[in-house]
Structure formats: structure tokens, C-alpha cells
Design an enzyme around this catalytic site. Sequence first.
Site, short mmCIF file in Angstrom:
data_model
loop_
_atom_site.label_atom_id
_atom_site.label_comp_id
_atom_site.label_asym_id
_atom_site.label_seq_id
_atom_site.Cartn_x
_atom_site.Cartn_y
_atom_site.Cartn_z
N HIS A 25 0.83 -1.21 0.00
CA HIS A 25 0.00 0.00 0.00
C HIS A 25 0.86 1.26 0.00
CE1 HIS A 25 -4.15 -1.69 1.09
NE2 HIS A 25 -3.36 -2.72 0.87
N ASP A 113 -5.49 6.09 2.44
CA ASP A 113 -5.74 4.72 2.02
C ASP A 113 -7.20 4.37 2.25
OD1 ASP A 113 -5.84 1.71 2.18
OD2 ASP A 113 -3.70 1.95 1.81
N SER A 354 2.20 -6.55 -8.45
CA SER A 354 2.94 -7.44 -9.36
C SER A 354 2.25 -7.55 -10.71
CB SER A 354 3.09 -8.84 -8.74
OG SER A 354 4.00 -8.81 -7.65
N ASP A 373 -7.32 -10.36 -3.16
CA ASP A 373 -7.79 -9.94 -4.48
C ASP A 373 -7.24 -10.77 -5.61
OD1 ASP A 373 -5.22 -8.97 -3.93
OD2 ASP A 373 -5.42 -7.34 -5.37
#
Length: 455
Positions: A25, A113, A354, A373
Site C-alpha cells: 500500500h 488509504d 505485481s 484480491d
Amino acid sequence: MEGKPSLCETQVSNVLVFPFPIQGHINPMLQFSKRLASKGLRVTLLAITSTNKPMQLSESSINIEPIEFEEGENVAGVDDYLDLYTTIIPGKLAKLIEKKKSSQHPIKFLVYDSGSPWTLDVARSAGIDAAPFFTQSWAVNAIYYHFHKGTLKLPLEQPVVKLPSMPALEVSDLPSFVRDTEAYPGLGNLVRSQFTNLEEASLVFCNTLDMLEDEVIRWMSSYKPIKTIGPTLPSIYLDKRLEDDKDYGINLFKPDTDACIKWLDSKEPASVVYISFGSLAALGEEQMEEIALGLKRSNKFFLWVVRETEQKKLPTNFVEEALEKGLVVSWSPQLRVLAHKAVGCFITHCGWNSTLEALSLGVPMVAMPQWTDQPTNAKFVEDVWKVGIRVRVDKHGIIKKEEIERCVREVMEGEKSLDIKSNSESWKKLIKEAVDEGGSSDRNIDEFVAKIICK
């Protein structure tokens, strides 16, 4: 890179950026901060510092402001950490904002965030506007949004999930926190809470780009203005407009850079399989052995990142026996590796960072998702963007050596390989255009900067 001059005021506007304190994050929000600073804003990144989990940040173009957070001895796991974090940090953030309001650089905006939705209330109480930054794909965000609203309910009545502007999804394509709400309840609540006060935010930032997720972004934009500002990679790998922006500036582990690059330099173009499952995934011993055997069966050169804590799970003598074909390292400079001409395939857990790195650098993928996710990202890698193949698990949840070999060969030399490589190159080009001057992500950042400067 010099920022654009302000047309509205000479006083530099200060923007606070507040990421959740984990590397996946911090990286995108740190890169976003660099972009804002390059366009003339004074940016202060708020970094949670802990004696238990030290994390070094060094960035000259932005200011780093620490917020101390001592976990204590009673924090037994992730859920305890999150409870303590949400109890202590809001008050510390409120005090910091109040202190900065009287400084010579007044705060104009706070980017936070999305996993800390309470930040919006803290900022508004201090008289400052704020907006959430979503670090995951918008497809994943949309699934969480439907789950939050109750328009996605489990167990499913049908074998597939049909959501607006999304491909048909099987249960195995959904984020793990939606499929299993009992596992990791603290983390699950964190990701599902992102939409609790979203309607109060004036806009939303997301680490993606319009063309990559155009349909679902258009659908969600009818509810809330979304500014796509990604991918948030260092500029040298994209538009090269930010001088000296060559790395994220943060690493939890020390990469074996010299060993990786020297080894890759000795290999032919597109001949190497690169394998990494990120900083968190912990595979079982049986799965590690199947991957090792699958790599042997493929007869391809491979560079495999296996964290030191995971290396005991490798088959006995595997590292020594693999020397002719492979290199095993404890950590790698992933961007430099993916950008290397020798790499022809990336076996990845499909974490969003990634995935974006592989898309941005044109590297075909073998998608091997683990949790959170990653299953949704893997679905899009294979069926929407068509830049790779997703592995299939057996009835025990194991990816067998034969499946590893099949997927590697299919991506690197099979019937689909040419289309996969062509699609990968196309996305690489489109992504560069989005972040380059005048591209969709660059325009969105410009519009935000103009709003802040003229506020």
C-alpha cells in the site's frame, strides 16, 4: 523535474498522503506522491513507524512525516494489530493535522488509504477535504462495493456471479474475503469497510488506468467521480519524465540484485521463467515440491524468489541440483528483473502491484493466485486482458507439477503464446501512453493539482 508554475497563487499547497503501513500500500501511494510533487505541490507522506516492524523510507522529492505507533507485547496477530491501530492512530492523526494547520505550508488536501475510511471524518473535523486512494484493481473494488451494498450475497443461487459491467465470475474468481468471511475477520472487515462513507468523499483515486478497466470504471463513475492515476511504477519504467525515479524507495527485504542481474545477463532473450509470490504468501511444502518438479519438467531456465523463511520447504538438495538451469534467491529487484530481456514468463500470485508491473513491462504471466484480491486479478489476466494463463488446482487444492509444466510451456512456446505476447506488448504501450504527458492518468493528476492550487 520542475513543477508547473501556479496560476492561482504563489504559496505552495501542502497535500498529506496517508497510506496503510504495509509495503503493497505504501509503494503506490509513495509513487503517487512523487507525481504530485513533480507538478508543483508540496507533498508530505505520513509514515507509521514501529519498533516492531521498522520500515525505512528515503525520498528527496517529498517530505516524510513519522507517526509513532508502538504495538506493545499484547498484539498476537493481524486482528489485534488492526484493533489497536484503529484505536490509536485516529487521535494521533488529528493532532498532527492540527499542528500543521498553523505551519507556513497550510494543508489543502489529504489523500488516504481506502482501508482507513475513518480518515475522512478526522480530516473533515479539522476543516480539510480528503479523498480515498484505492490500491487494488477497480474490478475488485466493485465486488467489495456490491458485497457492502448487499447486491452480492453468498452462498450463490447460480453457479456464476453476474455484476454490472463485469465478466461472468465463478465463486473461485471472487476475492477470498468475500468467499470466506470467517477467515482473517480483521482483514476482511478492513477491505469490506472501504465503502462505509464513500458517498461523502468528493472524489476517488485508484491505482489503475481507464483502458484497463474501462467498463467497470464507467459504471462506478456514475456513482462517484473516479480519478485513475496509475500504474504507479517508478518513472524510469514508464514515461521517464521524473528524474532519478528509479525505484519505489522501500524494501522489506534486501534484494540479491547483483546475483540476479548477472545471471540474467548470461541468458538468451525471453528464455527465463521468473517466479515470485510476493512478501506475504506462504505455500505448503507439498506445493513447493510440485512447483520445483514442474520447473524441472519444463526444462526452462528459471529465477525463483523463495524467502529465507520458506526455503526449508524446498525439496532436499533442490538448489544444488538446479544450478545448471535455475537460480534461487531470497529476494529480487523485481522491476529490474521483469524489465530484463531474458525474462519470458512470470509465475505470479497476481497481487495487484505485481500484476501491474508485469502488464507495464509486457511480461506474459502464469497466474497462481493465493488469496485476497488475487483470484479476481488472475481471472482478468487470463480472460479479459489475455496476457497469461491461470493454473488449475486439483481436488485437494494443489497445483500439480504437470500443470506447472503445461502452463509454462503454453505461455512460452504453445499455440497461445504468440497472442499472449502480442497482447502483453499492446498493454505495455497503452500503459505508457496513459502515464505520459497528456495521457488519461496524467490528465487526471493535472486536474487534481489544478484544483488544489486554485482552491
